[in-house]
Write a protein that holds these residues in place. Structure first.
Motif, mmCIF file in Angstrom:
data_model
loop_
_atom_site.group_PDB
_atom_site.id
_atom_site.type_symbol
_atom_site.label_atom_id
_atom_site.label_comp_id
_atom_site.label_asym_id
_atom_site.label_seq_id
_atom_site.Cartn_x
_atom_site.Cartn_y
_atom_site.Cartn_z
ATOM 1 N N TYR A 32 0.835 -1.196 0.000
ATOM 2 C CA TYR A 32 0.000 0.000 0.000
ATOM 3 C C TYR A 32 0.866 1.241 0.000
ATOM 4 C CZ TYR A 32 0.877 -0.147 5.061
ATOM 5 O OH TYR A 32 1.467 -0.191 6.300
ATOM 6 N N ILE A 33 0.263 2.319 -0.473
ATOM 7 C CA ILE A 33 0.899 3.630 -0.491
ATOM 8 C C ILE A 33 -0.088 4.605 0.123
ATOM 9 C CG2 ILE A 33 2.447 3.228 -2.435
ATOM 10 C CD1 ILE A 33 0.405 4.470 -4.289
ATOM 11 N N GLY A 34 0.422 5.718 0.621
ATOM 12 C CA GLY A 34 -0.469 6.695 1.229
ATOM 13 C C GLY A 34 0.188 8.045 1.356
ATOM 14 N N SER A 35 -0.618 8.984 1.782
ATOM 15 C CA SER A 35 -0.150 10.341 2.041
ATOM 16 C C SER A 35 -0.316 10.548 3.542
ATOM 17 C CB SER A 35 -0.972 11.349 1.230
ATOM 18 O OG SER A 35 -0.786 11.125 -0.145
ATOM 19 N N TYR A 36 0.769 10.445 4.252
ATOM 20 C CA TYR A 36 0.733 10.318 5.702
ATOM 21 C C TYR A 36 0.795 11.663 6.418
ATOM 22 C CZ TYR A 36 1.437 5.647 4.067
ATOM 23 O OH TYR A 36 1.288 4.465 3.388
ATOM 24 N N THR A 37 -0.301 12.400 6.324
ATOM 25 C CA THR A 37 -0.488 13.619 7.104
ATOM 26 C C THR A 37 -1.880 13.535 7.723
ATOM 27 O OG1 THR A 37 -1.513 14.897 5.329
ATOM 28 C CG2 THR A 37 0.909 14.968 5.466
ATOM 29 N N ASN A 38 -2.141 14.373 8.707
ATOM 30 C CA ASN A 38 -3.457 14.329 9.345
ATOM 31 C C ASN A 38 -4.553 14.962 8.488
ATOM 32 O OD1 ASN A 38 -2.621 16.944 9.623
ATOM 33 N ND2 ASN A 38 -3.098 17.112 11.805
ATOM 34 N N TYR A 39 -4.200 15.591 7.392
ATOM 35 C CA TYR A 39 -5.195 16.256 6.553
ATOM 36 C C TYR A 39 -5.299 15.665 5.147
ATOM 37 C CZ TYR A 39 -0.994 18.598 4.853
ATOM 38 O OH TYR A 39 0.244 18.861 4.343
ATOM 39 N N ALA A 40 -4.529 14.679 4.821
ATOM 40 C CA ALA A 40 -4.505 14.129 3.454
ATOM 41 C C ALA A 40 -5.884 13.652 3.000
ATOM 42 C CB ALA A 40 -3.501 12.988 3.366
ATOM 43 N N SER A 41 -6.635 13.009 3.877
ATOM 44 C CA SER A 41 -7.945 12.484 3.463
ATOM 45 C C SER A 41 -8.908 13.613 3.110
ATOM 46 C CB SER A 41 -8.544 11.579 4.536
ATOM 47 O OG SER A 41 -8.754 12.290 5.725
ATOM 48 N N ARG A 42 -8.790 14.763 3.771
ATOM 49 C CA ARG A 42 -9.645 15.905 3.428
ATOM 50 C C ARG A 42 -9.276 16.461 2.056
ATOM 51 N NH1 ARG A 42 -8.534 16.958 8.774
ATOM 52 N NH2 ARG A 42 -7.131 18.678 8.310
ATOM 53 N N VAL A 43 -7.987 16.568 1.780
ATOM 54 C CA VAL A 43 -7.539 17.075 0.482
ATOM 55 C C VAL A 43 -7.925 16.077 -0.612
ATOM 56 C CG1 VAL A 43 -5.536 17.805 -0.879
ATOM 57 C CG2 VAL A 43 -5.650 18.354 1.558
ATOM 58 N N TRP A 44 -7.776 14.794 -0.334
ATOM 59 C CA TRP A 44 -8.121 13.739 -1.288
ATOM 60 C C TRP A 44 -9.576 13.883 -1.753
ATOM 61 C CZ3 TRP A 44 -5.743 9.677 -3.742
ATOM 62 C CH2 TRP A 44 -6.561 8.672 -4.261
ATOM 63 N N LYS A 45 -10.476 14.224 -0.828
ATOM 64 C CA LYS A 45 -11.909 14.293 -1.110
ATOM 65 C C LYS A 45 -12.359 15.609 -1.751
ATOM 66 C CE LYS A 45 -12.920 11.303 2.795
ATOM 67 N NZ LYS A 45 -13.481 11.265 4.151
ATOM 68 N N MET A 46 -11.478 16.587 -1.846
ATOM 69 C CA MET A 46 -11.877 17.884 -2.396
ATOM 70 C C MET A 46 -12.326 17.734 -3.851
ATOM 71 S SD MET A 46 -8.945 20.282 -0.729
ATOM 72 C CE MET A 46 -9.743 21.813 -0.319
ATOM 73 N N ASN A 47 -13.310 18.537 -4.217
ATOM 74 C CA ASN A 47 -13.855 18.505 -5.574
ATOM 75 C C ASN A 47 -12.877 19.206 -6.510
ATOM 76 O OD1 ASN A 47 -15.233 19.041 -7.981
ATOM 77 N ND2 ASN A 47 -17.204 19.083 -6.922
ATOM 78 N N ASP A 48 -12.323 18.453 -7.428
ATOM 79 C CA ASP A 48 -11.334 18.993 -8.356
ATOM 80 C C ASP A 48 -11.913 20.128 -9.212
ATOM 81 O OD1 ASP A 48 -8.652 18.316 -8.440
ATOM 82 O OD2 ASP A 48 -8.825 17.240 -10.327
ATOM 83 N N ALA A 49 -13.182 20.028 -9.553
ATOM 84 C CA ALA A 49 -13.805 21.017 -10.438
ATOM 85 C C ALA A 49 -14.045 22.356 -9.750
ATOM 86 C CB ALA A 49 -15.120 20.468 -10.978
ATOM 87 N N THR A 50 -14.206 22.340 -8.442
ATOM 88 C CA THR A 50 -14.528 23.582 -7.735
ATOM 89 C C THR A 50 -13.407 24.080 -6.826
ATOM 90 O OG1 THR A 50 -15.596 22.349 -5.940
ATOM 91 C CG2 THR A 50 -17.005 23.070 -7.776
#
Length: 124
Positions: free
Chosen positions: A69-87
């Motif tokens: 597995y790979i990941g982005s190991y910060t406490n905020y990565a999941s919030r950034v991951w979910k951001m709407n790319d279009a907006t």
């Protein structure tokens, strides 16, 4: 009339075939990680610029035995991951949310083919 035949693996071939699936999975994870780096968002906040990218790269490919597995190991990565790319107005041009998924969607066939070829060359 009876015919009996016994098949014995060449040890090098058998060993190679046993290692190929694991090596392919590791290679796919590593390529996705490496190819995703340029599209991982970077903060414009001083002392935080590039933290998400650095944390992702430094985490590397984790796991083993066909379970990587790979990941982005910060406490905020999941919030950034979910951001709407279009907006979302990304402060660094060319960056996006869901970086690993985007990389796989755009380059999955090439990544997989590279992984298979590399594993075959290394093991056979």
């Amino acid at each position: 009339m009876e015919v009996t035949y016994e098949f014995k693996w060449n040890k090098k071939t058998e060993n190679g075939l046993n290692h190929i699936p694991n090596d392919i999975l590791y290679s796919i994870a590593k390529q996705v990680l490496d190819m995703s780096a340029p599209i991982i968002p970077k903060s414009n906040i001083p002392n935080h610029k590039g933290t998400l990218r650095r944390a992702t790269a430094s985490g590397g490919v984790r796991g083993g035995n066909g379970d990587y597995y790979i990941g982005s190991y910060t406490n905020y990565a999941s919030r950034v991951w979910k951001m709407n790319d279009a907006t979302t107005h990304w402060t660094t041009p060319g960056t996006h949310s869901q970086w690993f998924a985007r990389t796989l969607k755009q380059n999955g066939a090439v990544i997989t083919n590279n992984a298979i070829e590399q594993a075959w060359k290394e093991n056979m």
